[in-house]
Design a protein around this motif. Structure first.
Motif, PDB file in Angstrom:
ATOM      1  N   ALA A  15       0.831  -1.205   0.000  1.00 33.47           N
ATOM      2  CA  ALA A  15       0.000   0.000   0.000  1.00 33.47           C
ATOM      3  C   ALA A  15       0.864   1.252   0.000  1.00 33.47           C
ATOM      4  N   VAL A  16       0.320   2.307  -0.590  1.00 26.89           N
ATOM      5  CA  VAL A  16       0.957   3.612  -0.538  1.00 26.89           C
ATOM      6  C   VAL A  16       0.896   4.101   0.910  1.00 26.89           C
ATOM      7  N   LYS A  17       1.954   4.763   1.377  1.00 22.05           N
ATOM      8  CA  LYS A  17       1.985   5.250   2.752  1.00 22.05           C
ATOM      9  C   LYS A  17       0.757   6.118   3.037  1.00 22.05           C
ATOM     10  N   TYR A  18       0.165   5.890   4.180  1.00 14.12           N
ATOM     11  CA  TYR A  18      -1.064   6.539   4.626  1.00 14.12           C
ATOM     12  C   TYR A  18      -2.235   6.247   3.692  1.00 14.12           C
ATOM     13  N   ARG A  19      -2.057   5.238   2.825  1.00 13.84           N
ATOM     14  CA  ARG A  19      -3.089   4.835   1.866  1.00 13.84           C
ATOM     15  C   ARG A  19      -3.559   6.013   1.014  1.00 13.84           C
ATOM     16  N   GLN A  20      -2.654   6.940   0.755  1.00  9.76           N
ATOM     17  CA  GLN A  20      -2.983   8.071  -0.106  1.00  9.76           C
ATOM     18  C   GLN A  20      -3.165   7.580  -1.531  1.00  9.76           C
ATOM     19  N   ALA A  21      -4.131   8.115  -2.224  1.00  9.96           N
ATOM     20  CA  ALA A  21      -4.418   7.740  -3.614  1.00  9.96           C
ATOM     21  C   ALA A  21      -3.489   8.519  -4.540  1.00  9.96           C
ATOM     22  N   LEU A  22      -2.209   8.152  -4.552  1.00 10.18           N
ATOM     23  CA  LEU A  22      -1.208   8.899  -5.295  1.00 10.18           C
ATOM     24  C   LEU A  22      -0.883   8.317  -6.664  1.00 10.18           C
ATOM     25  N   ILE A  23      -1.146   7.044  -6.884  1.00  8.85           N
ATOM     26  CA  ILE A  23      -0.797   6.424  -8.169  1.00  8.85           C
ATOM     27  C   ILE A  23      -1.877   6.802  -9.178  1.00  8.85           C
ATOM     28  N   GLN A  24      -1.490   7.605 -10.143  1.00 13.75           N
ATOM     29  CA  GLN A  24      -2.433   8.152 -11.119  1.00 13.75           C
ATOM     30  C   GLN A  24      -2.463   7.325 -12.402  1.00 13.75           C
ATOM     31  N   PRO A  25      -3.620   7.265 -13.072  1.00 10.16           N
ATOM     32  CA  PRO A  25      -3.741   6.493 -14.318  1.00 10.16           C
ATOM     33  C   PRO A  25      -2.729   6.906 -15.388  1.00 10.16           C
ATOM     34  N   GLU A  26      -2.328   8.187 -15.385  1.00  9.81           N
ATOM     35  CA  GLU A  26      -1.409   8.678 -16.417  1.00  9.81           C
ATOM     36  C   GLU A  26      -0.045   8.006 -16.358  1.00  9.81           C
ATOM     37  N   TRP A  27       0.359   7.518 -15.183  1.00 10.93           N
ATOM     38  CA  TRP A  27       1.690   6.915 -15.079  1.00 10.93           C
ATOM     39  C   TRP A  27       1.695   5.512 -14.467  1.00 10.93           C
ATOM     40  N   LYS A  28       0.530   4.927 -14.276  1.00 10.58           N
ATOM     41  CA  LYS A  28       0.492   3.593 -13.670  1.00 10.58           C
ATOM     42  C   LYS A  28       1.155   2.538 -14.553  1.00 10.58           C
ATOM     43  N   ASP A  50      -0.903  -5.172 -11.208  1.00  7.00           N
ATOM     44  CA  ASP A  50      -1.916  -4.139 -11.391  1.00  7.00           C
ATOM     45  C   ASP A  50      -2.008  -3.345 -10.102  1.00  7.00           C
ATOM     46  N   ASN A  51      -2.574  -2.179 -10.215  1.00  8.22           N
ATOM     47  CA  ASN A  51      -2.689  -1.343  -9.027  1.00  8.22           C
ATOM     48  C   ASN A  51      -3.945  -0.501  -9.063  1.00  8.22           C
ATOM     49  N   MET A  52      -4.282  -0.030  -7.907  1.00 13.26           N
ATOM     50  CA  MET A  52      -5.300   0.979  -7.695  1.00 13.26           C
ATOM     51  C   MET A  52      -4.529   2.217  -7.259  1.00 13.26           C
ATOM     52  N   PRO A  53      -5.173   3.349  -7.095  1.00 15.74           N
ATOM     53  CA  PRO A  53      -4.431   4.552  -6.696  1.00 15.74           C
ATOM     54  C   PRO A  53      -3.692   4.430  -5.364  1.00 15.74           C
ATOM     55  N   ASP A  54      -4.162   3.540  -4.470  1.00 17.62           N
ATOM     56  CA  ASP A  54      -3.553   3.456  -3.136  1.00 17.62           C
ATOM     57  C   ASP A  54      -2.828   2.144  -2.828  1.00 17.62           C
ATOM     58  N   HIS A  55      -2.803   1.187  -3.753  1.00 16.40           N
ATOM     59  CA  HIS A  55      -2.089  -0.063  -3.491  1.00 16.40           C
ATOM     60  C   HIS A  55      -1.770  -0.785  -4.794  1.00 16.40           C
TER      61      HIS A  55
END
Length: 153
Positions: A15-28, A50-55
């Motif tokens: 997971a992204v730290k603090y479960r922040q939705a940082l992973i954006q579709p433009e660069w996933k 595969d990923n979601m914005p937070d994991h």
């Protein structure tokens, strides 16, 4: 390693730290390719990612030439550094401490591959924490609630 033959399939979830939705579709896609390169450069074979914005889910064929904890430390560290160098996020990017790792037999490879590749569909019905707890319970892994991935802040 001559005369060493293995068939080890691992799904790791981080997971992204603090479960922040940082992973954006433009660069996933770039992130997935970068992590695939890290894993393959260490002698392992990525089956699905595969990923979601937070994991992120990473399913791969694991070679016993290094420990899983070393591989995950490298994947998380190098991918964080790369994301930050690319300036993809407005703040410093870090993965949350820890990860989940689950092993599968060869007969489950296609099912797990499908599961990993359909994260978007899956998360329309289940939250990340529901999914993660379900994996821990399915694999009968005892866990301390204090150390489970946290709700987004």
């Amino acid at each position: 390693m001559s005369n060493t033959y293995t068939q080890i399939h691992i799904q790791c979830v981080m997971a992204v730290k603090y479960r922040q939705a940082l992973i954006q579709p433009e660069w996933k896609d770039q992130l997935q390719k970068y992590i695939t390169g890290i894993v393959q450069n260490h002698g392992h074979k990525v089956i699905a990612i595969d990923n979601m914005p937070d994991h992120l889910h990473l399913f791969f064929g694991f070679r016993p030439n290094q420990s899983l904890s070393d591989l995950m430390r490298i994947v998380k560290g190098e991918s964080s550094e790369w994301i930050n160098l690319q300036r993809f996020t407005p703040t410093v990017f870090r993965w949350q401490e820890g990860y989940g790792a689950f092993s599968y037999s060869r007969s489950h490879v296609q099912r797990v591959t499908n599961y990993v590749m359909k994260q978007g569909e899956h998360h329309k019905k289940h939250t990340f924490l529901e999914e993660y707890r379900q994996l821990l319970e399915q694999f009968e892994i005892k866990y301390d609630e204090r150390y489970i991935f946290k709700e987004p802040e």
